[in-house]
Design a protein around this motif. Sequence first.
Motif, PDB file in Angstrom:
ATOM      1  N   GLU A   1       0.824  -1.215   0.000  1.00 49.63           N
ATOM      2  CA  GLU A   1       0.000   0.000   0.000  1.00 49.63           C
ATOM      3  C   GLU A   1       0.855   1.261   0.000  1.00 49.63           C
ATOM      4  N   THR A   2       1.980   1.211   0.710  1.00 49.71           N
ATOM      5  CA  THR A   2       2.874   2.379   0.733  1.00 49.71           C
ATOM      6  C   THR A   2       3.468   2.609  -0.657  1.00 49.71           C
ATOM      7  N   ILE A   3       3.852   1.514  -1.303  1.00 54.54           N
ATOM      8  CA  ILE A   3       4.378   1.646  -2.675  1.00 54.54           C
ATOM      9  C   ILE A   3       3.288   2.211  -3.584  1.00 54.54           C
ATOM     10  N   ALA A   4       2.055   1.752  -3.369  1.00 49.94           N
ATOM     11  CA  ALA A   4       0.934   2.282  -4.170  1.00 49.94           C
ATOM     12  C   ALA A   4       0.798   3.791  -3.949  1.00 49.94           C
ATOM     13  N   GLY A   5       0.978   4.227  -2.698  1.00 55.02           N
ATOM     14  CA  GLY A   5       0.905   5.661  -2.401  1.00 55.02           C
ATOM     15  C   GLY A   5       1.988   6.431  -3.143  1.00 55.02           C
ATOM     16  N   ILE A   6       3.197   5.858  -3.165  1.00 54.18           N
ATOM     17  CA  ILE A   6       4.318   6.513  -3.867  1.00 54.18           C
ATOM     18  C   ILE A   6       4.006   6.608  -5.366  1.00 54.18           C
ATOM     19  N   ILE A   7       3.481   5.512  -5.923  1.00 54.30           N
ATOM     20  CA  ILE A   7       3.147   5.509  -7.358  1.00 54.30           C
ATOM     21  C   ILE A   7       2.054   6.550  -7.642  1.00 54.30           C
TER      22      ILE A   7
END
Lengths: 453, 142
Positions: A379-385
């Motif tokens: 989810e954090t990676i999704a936020g970064i993307i």
Amino acid sequence: MPYEFDEILETIKMTEIEHFDIRTVTMGISLRDCADRNIEVTKQKIYEKILKFAGNHVKIAEEIERKYGISIANKRVSVTPISIPFGSFTADEYIQIAETLDKAALEIGVDYLAGYSALVQKGMTTGELELIKSIPGALANTKTICSSVNVGSTKAGINMDAVLIMSETIKKTAELTADRDSIGCAKLVVFANAVEDNPFVAGAFHGVSEPEVVINVGISGPGVVLEAIKSAGNVSVQELAEVIKKTVFKITRAGELIGRKAAEMNGVEFGIVDISLAPTPAEGDSVGDILKAMGLEDVGAPGTTAALAMLNDSVKKAGLMASSSVGGLSGAFIPVSEDQGMIRAVEKGNLSLEKLEAMTAVCSVGLDMIAIPGKTPAETIAGIIADEAAIGIINDKTTAVRIIPAVGKDVGDSVDYGGLLGKAPIMEVRELSPAAFVRRGGRIPAPTRSLTN
Amino acid sequence: MNISEELIRKITLQAIEELGEKATTENVKQVVSKSLEKLGAEEQTFKTTPEDSGRVILTSFGLNHPGIVSGITAALSEAECDIHDISQKLMGEFYTMIMIIDITNSKKDIKQLQEDLNKVAEKLKVKVYLQHEDVFRYMHRI
């Protein structure tokens, strides 16, 4: 003499001392006529088509290198986004296609073949979903294949479902290649506003509006620009912009010459010159060092974004004058692992992920080759993307995320791939969770900027 | 030449017709792949660029000592290259020399010349670069 002594020596100095080279000559090949109901026939058609058009690609590039004394660092191939012509296949069959592409790439001797891609900014077809599912396996099983997925565009908004799926795909890719420092993620890009004629991997693909076969060229000249800025001394920024423009003008012209010759000798169309300042891990060939030479103590200092904006803009202005075929991404790249200046700044703790994100708002292409702790949640990676895609769609520019959640590593460690991919120190990621936001799903609507008609 | 499926079909039909009753799956396949190979072979010959000026620029530099010009020009004359222009500068103990050479009538191509000159350069302990004129024209002339 038709050329001045100094002009000739300047060119020699650029190519021999300052690392000026052609970063990539990329042959784009359409695979749209290779689809068949039968997977075996499809694979054979793909293999034969690539060998037919790109069989001499490397040989011709080497001949051009010798003739003009300018080295061509990489010879590559890009293909139609695989999910478009082959939309009827399943994930397992897609992996077979990836293996066929890999076999063809190794046979013709290119270092990367890119275009294992899907464009899903507005929604996903069954085939596209299958392709995305197959990405971790495809990247783990192949050596040369590069994959990219476009999840947002100014015209369509951001497909948040795809953003989340891609962040899970990145995690899985990291796990499947954990024994090799999660190298699979170095070959996987998540885009917003992806371009169709980008010659640079891992994000290259041969867009649907491109001709049958085309040659695109990417130049690389941070070393040359760095030397020019150093020798300009203490001048005003306006004069500095002038120095950058003059230098980039010359290297763009050389890029166009190489591209046109390569196209002519291959008997195919010439596409574009991508004037991006693409760094390499070689000492001195660094965009980070350029920013320092402009007067910053280190990359990450207040003022970094402004300096980068000016650099990027000067590069574009010079390129536009030098060639009428400027395309692709055409800006300044700031990949962390491939740039000694950036690596040092991260190691010293001077450059944070947040500052990098701000920098990507003014240059191409995005958060590139960044290693983060393996424990970072999807989810954090999704936020970064999503953040990066938002910068892209609102500013009507290309942005991308090529991020490596290195399995088993944490801040203080690093991943080292050697060669052009270089070495990346693990960067700290904020632990605040965007989970509830990214799990909402749906699509962030297209911005007002999309209504230009 | 682009070998389309239509062409392959045409070749196959003609092969079947010519083979008549003798036609089997195997020998039709053989005939067709042979004709395709022939077409492919014709396709492989790639052309040289007609508008190339044939002029190359030789740059040489290093520590000055007697015999550099003679060593380099001997190699060029052996390869039947025509020197159009030559210019030299001395800066302290360093020298720089630039030549414009026409290799149109040379029996060697640029790659072979580079190999020859690399040997000479190694013997003379200097650097010699040979690059086609176009790269300078593109970079320094609009």
